[in-house]
Design an enzyme around this catalytic site. Sequence first.
Site, PDB file in Angstrom:
ATOM      1  N   TYR A 145       0.847  -1.185  -0.118  1.00  0.00           N
ATOM      2  CA  TYR A 145      -0.022  -0.034   0.183  1.00  0.00           C
ATOM      3  C   TYR A 145       1.031   1.158   0.023  1.00  0.00           C
ATOM      4  O   TYR A 145       1.737   1.382   1.070  1.00  0.00           O
ATOM      5  CB  TYR A 145      -0.924  -0.147   1.267  1.00  0.00           C
ATOM      6  CG  TYR A 145      -2.007  -0.951   1.148  1.00  0.00           C
ATOM      7  CD1 TYR A 145      -3.371  -0.586   0.894  1.00  0.00           C
ATOM      8  CD2 TYR A 145      -1.710  -2.382   1.584  1.00  0.00           C
ATOM      9  CE1 TYR A 145      -4.286  -1.479   1.053  1.00  0.00           C
ATOM     10  CE2 TYR A 145      -2.904  -3.216   1.260  1.00  0.00           C
ATOM     11  CZ  TYR A 145      -4.062  -2.981   1.002  1.00  0.00           C
ATOM     12  OH  TYR A 145      -4.858  -4.015   1.066  1.00  0.00           O
TER      13      TYR A 145
ATOM     14  N   LYS B  15     -12.668  -5.039   2.719  1.00  0.00           N
ATOM     15  CA  LYS B  15     -13.542  -5.389   3.626  1.00  0.00           C
ATOM     16  C   LYS B  15     -15.041  -5.804   2.976  1.00  0.00           C
ATOM     17  O   LYS B  15     -15.716  -6.348   3.519  1.00  0.00           O
ATOM     18  CB  LYS B  15     -13.969  -4.239   4.703  1.00  0.00           C
ATOM     19  CG  LYS B  15     -12.972  -4.093   5.558  1.00  0.00           C
ATOM     20  CD  LYS B  15     -12.965  -4.932   6.676  1.00  0.00           C
ATOM     21  CE  LYS B  15     -11.819  -4.810   7.587  1.00  0.00           C
ATOM     22  NZ  LYS B  15     -10.528  -5.898   6.821  1.00  0.00           N
TER      23      LYS B  15
END
Length: 391
Positions: free
Chosen positions: A201, A297
């Site tokens: 990331y 998620k």
Amino acid sequence: MRTTVGIIGAGPAGLLLARLLHRAGIDSVVLESHDRAYVEQRQRAGILEQGTVDVLRAAGAGERMDREGLNHDGIELRYARQRHRVDFPALTGGRSVMVYAQTEVCKDLIALQLKDGGPLLFEAEALAVEGADTDNPRVRFRHEGREDVLECEYVVGCDGFWGVARKAIPAELTKVFERTYPFSWLGILADVPPSHDELVYARHDRGFALLSMRSPSVSRLYLQVPEGTDAESWGDEEIWDELERRFETDDDWALERGPITQKSVTPMRSYVHEPMRHGRLFLAGDAAHIVPPTGAKGLNLAVGDVVTFARALTHQKETGSAERLDAYSETCLRRVWQAERFSYDMTGLLHRAPDATPFEDRMQLARLERIAGSRAAETDLAEGYTGFAFE
């Protein structure tokens, strides 16, 4: 046609729910508007939380996942040309995540359902949910050129944001919370081995970038781009050049390039619909909530919803008590809002807003340095990433 639980949608949530109910001795029928090939090919999420992995194994759907999935014990954060690895097991008591594409989860669950589960009807378009506030809800649907009705005791809408299930809840009973972000993700699939063995990331002044993967030979990478970007407006070499800039470090790490086989743009938004239940209609997954993909998620939240419903219905079957079914919306929403918070925080931590000021840039770097320098801050990220417990 009659069943105990009518399930609208054969994504991972609907398919897993059917599997969980089957193992509990509860019959169901799954209605899916698309054909099987479409369901097994649509590209979506690829990161499974520890809890999702555990549920798939317990449901008898983990054999191929354990053989072909990639277990990941951490992620790498990049900022200001620095690299910092977050060690999940060390910070969470042994929890990790699994890289295993949603397409593969669906293939596994479809095979199990067709082998020993209840009816799974492809190209069965749900038209409406009727009588949700009665003891006998029903789903009107179109299959093989004619309309039919599925009589149910319960209906679970796993049919996504644009599906019919949520529309059956009266508008005057609902509250909607949402945020649209002023940027999107340009995603690519490339036939090249991943340039790092864990997800990376990256926060960069030019925007966010993510290095992910689908297999040891296929890379999945993303770039933050302006909202409304056309994927085809980016040339292949232009994409690789920009990825290289945003992943740059002070060491000798290098990004490997390869043929790009797919390009797409994913809008970024947060959305929650309350309540997630009306009468005998229950919403699960994207029908009730959407998160920006930064925190990985979406699929995992949908799994949490259907696990909660399956456990609640099984509890009623075994005890006669509807207490857990009555608490379905409240129970799910506690987890949903924690996941929304985590995804919102990760998005704000790593993406540069179009109107970002130098102060906001420094705040992002300060937050990243805090994570790299504080075990408490790092643990909070690791706990959120590996997943919030199912209640």
